[in-house]
Design an enzyme around this catalytic site. Structure first.
Site, mmCIF file in Angstrom:
data_model
loop_
_atom_site.group_PDB
_atom_site.id
_atom_site.type_symbol
_atom_site.label_atom_id
_atom_site.label_comp_id
_atom_site.label_asym_id
_atom_site.label_seq_id
_atom_site.Cartn_x
_atom_site.Cartn_y
_atom_site.Cartn_z
ATOM 1 C CG ASP A 66 -9.202 -55.001 -26.642
ATOM 2 O OD1 ASP A 66 -8.458 -55.073 -25.689
ATOM 3 O OD2 ASP A 66 -9.869 -56.102 -26.590
ATOM 4 C CG MET A 120 -4.301 -51.267 -26.766
ATOM 5 S SD MET A 120 -4.867 -52.663 -27.646
ATOM 6 C CE MET A 120 -6.569 -52.816 -26.953
ATOM 7 C CG MET A 171 -7.468 -51.469 -30.478
ATOM 8 S SD MET A 171 -7.234 -52.592 -31.833
ATOM 9 C CE MET A 171 -7.255 -54.182 -30.810
ATOM 10 C CG ASP A 195 -5.457 -58.575 -23.551
ATOM 11 O OD1 ASP A 195 -6.004 -59.226 -24.185
ATOM 12 O OD2 ASP A 195 -5.850 -57.160 -23.908
ATOM 13 C CG HIS A 210 -6.511 -52.911 -23.299
ATOM 14 N ND1 HIS A 210 -6.155 -54.226 -23.772
ATOM 15 C CD2 HIS A 210 -5.260 -52.136 -23.008
ATOM 16 C CE1 HIS A 210 -5.001 -53.842 -24.158
ATOM 17 N NE2 HIS A 210 -4.409 -53.121 -24.029
ATOM 18 C CG HIS A 221 -10.362 -56.904 -21.931
ATOM 19 N ND1 HIS A 221 -9.910 -56.534 -21.068
ATOM 20 C CD2 HIS A 221 -9.873 -56.816 -23.287
ATOM 21 C CE1 HIS A 221 -8.564 -56.116 -21.856
ATOM 22 N NE2 HIS A 221 -8.678 -56.092 -22.985
ATOM 23 C CG MET A 271 -0.319 -55.935 -23.743
ATOM 24 S SD MET A 271 -2.076 -56.206 -23.783
ATOM 25 C CE MET A 271 -2.250 -56.678 -25.407
ATOM 26 C CB SER A 329 -11.039 -59.493 -25.732
ATOM 27 O OG SER A 329 -11.044 -58.581 -26.703
HETATM 28 C C1 DX5 Z 1 -5.148 -57.225 -28.382
HETATM 29 C C2 DX5 Z 1 -6.319 -57.030 -27.570
HETATM 30 C C3 DX5 Z 1 -6.692 -58.190 -26.959
HETATM 31 C C4 DX5 Z 1 -7.532 -59.212 -27.842
HETATM 32 C C5 DX5 Z 1 -7.238 -60.437 -27.136
HETATM 33 O O1 DX5 Z 1 -4.695 -56.055 -28.666
HETATM 34 O O2 DX5 Z 1 -5.944 -56.198 -26.529
HETATM 35 O O3 DX5 Z 1 -7.842 -58.023 -25.631
HETATM 36 O O4 DX5 Z 1 -8.873 -59.159 -28.140
HETATM 37 O O5 DX5 Z 1 -7.517 -61.638 -28.117
HETATM 38 P P1 DX5 Z 1 -7.068 -63.070 -28.137
HETATM 39 O O6 DX5 Z 1 -7.671 -63.569 -26.863
HETATM 40 O O7 DX5 Z 1 -7.678 -63.657 -29.183
HETATM 41 O O8 DX5 Z 1 -5.615 -63.259 -28.179
HETATM 42 ZN ZN ZN Z 2 -7.267 -56.139 -24.607
#
Ligand code: DX5
Ligand code: ZN
Length: 216
Positions: A34, A67, A36, A176, A65, A32, A138, A7
């Site tokens: 993310d 969110m 948000m 994740d 991903h 990956h 998750m 990620s």
């Molecule tokens: C959290 C993200 C993850 C995050 C994981 O909302 O979806 O992808 O980057 O980070 P680690 O591996 O540090 O928990």
């Molecule tokens: Zn993620």
């Protein structure tokens, strides 16, 4: 055997190109990404132009991903930007819109997946399973990297893996959050075959070895 999706939430954004190129050199399977929106989760990360920029510098598949609230509104733009897998949270909209979004993702030539927050039971995924190329469970509350792995999500992973063996055995089962050199084992034992790792990958002194450990 598993695949690793580092990620980039934990990457050095000043040196994002360097860090993305290193993913391939270190043997990673996916990038990956993310996304948000500050509404679905209490954090804001990156958006469509950054996905498009990443697309220009890597041929690794982009595992995006989302969110974000009501993702149907934006799936087309993320696919145009270069997503290969687009995953949407089933908590982010009404079921009919989630189903429509999964269909739209496929119509636009992209792989589609759903994501379940920790408090969402496996049963909530049932209406969507036939439309999934990937299911993401998750193992932390979405929103931030560096949180503690929730081992109590493993029965949910096992259940979804079991159902997908019948419905679509090629469906990827992804976890994740909090995946590291200790927690990866139980994820794979539970049936996950794509492991996201943010902080553990970027903190690893020897990233190529960390990638191999997760893939083993
Ligand atoms: C959290 C993200 C993850 C995050 C994981 O909302 O979806 O992808 O980057 O980070 P680690 O591996 O540090 O928990
Ligand atoms: Zn993620």
């Amino acid at each position: 055997m598993a695949k690793i999706a580092p990620s980039i939430l934990s990457a050095d954004f000043v040196n994002l190109e360097r860090d993305i190129r290193a993913l391939k050199e270190n043997g990673a399977d996916f990038v990956h990404v993310d996304i948000m929106d500050g509404i679905f989760v209490p954090n804001i990360s990156i958006g469509i132009p950054v996905v498009a920029a990443i697309r220009r510098i890597t041929d690794l598949p982009l595992d995006v991903h989302l969110m974000i609230d009501r993702p149907l509104r934006y799936v087309e733009e993320f696919i145009k930007a270069g997503a290969d897998f687009l995953t949407i949270h089933i908590e982010a909209d009404q079921p009919q819109n989630t189903l429509e979004a999964l269909d739209k993702i496929h119509e636009l030539g992209c792989k589609a997946g759903i994501v379940l927050k920790p408090k969402t039971p496996a049963e909530a995924a049932i209406p969507y399973l036939e439309k999934c190329d990937m299911i993401l469970v998750m193992t932390v509350e979405p929103g931030f990297g560096g949180q503690k792995f929730m081992a109590d999500m493993m029965p949910k992973v096992q259940q979804l893996k079991e159902w997908m063996e019948d419905i679509n055995p090629d469906c990827l089962i992804e976890v994740d959050g909090g995946v590291d050199s200790n927690t990866h084992t139980v994820c794979k034992e539970s049936g996950a075959n794509v492991l996201v790792a943010g902080s553990a990958y970027f903190k690893a002194a020897d990233k190529a070895s960390f990638v191999k450990l997760i893939q083993s």
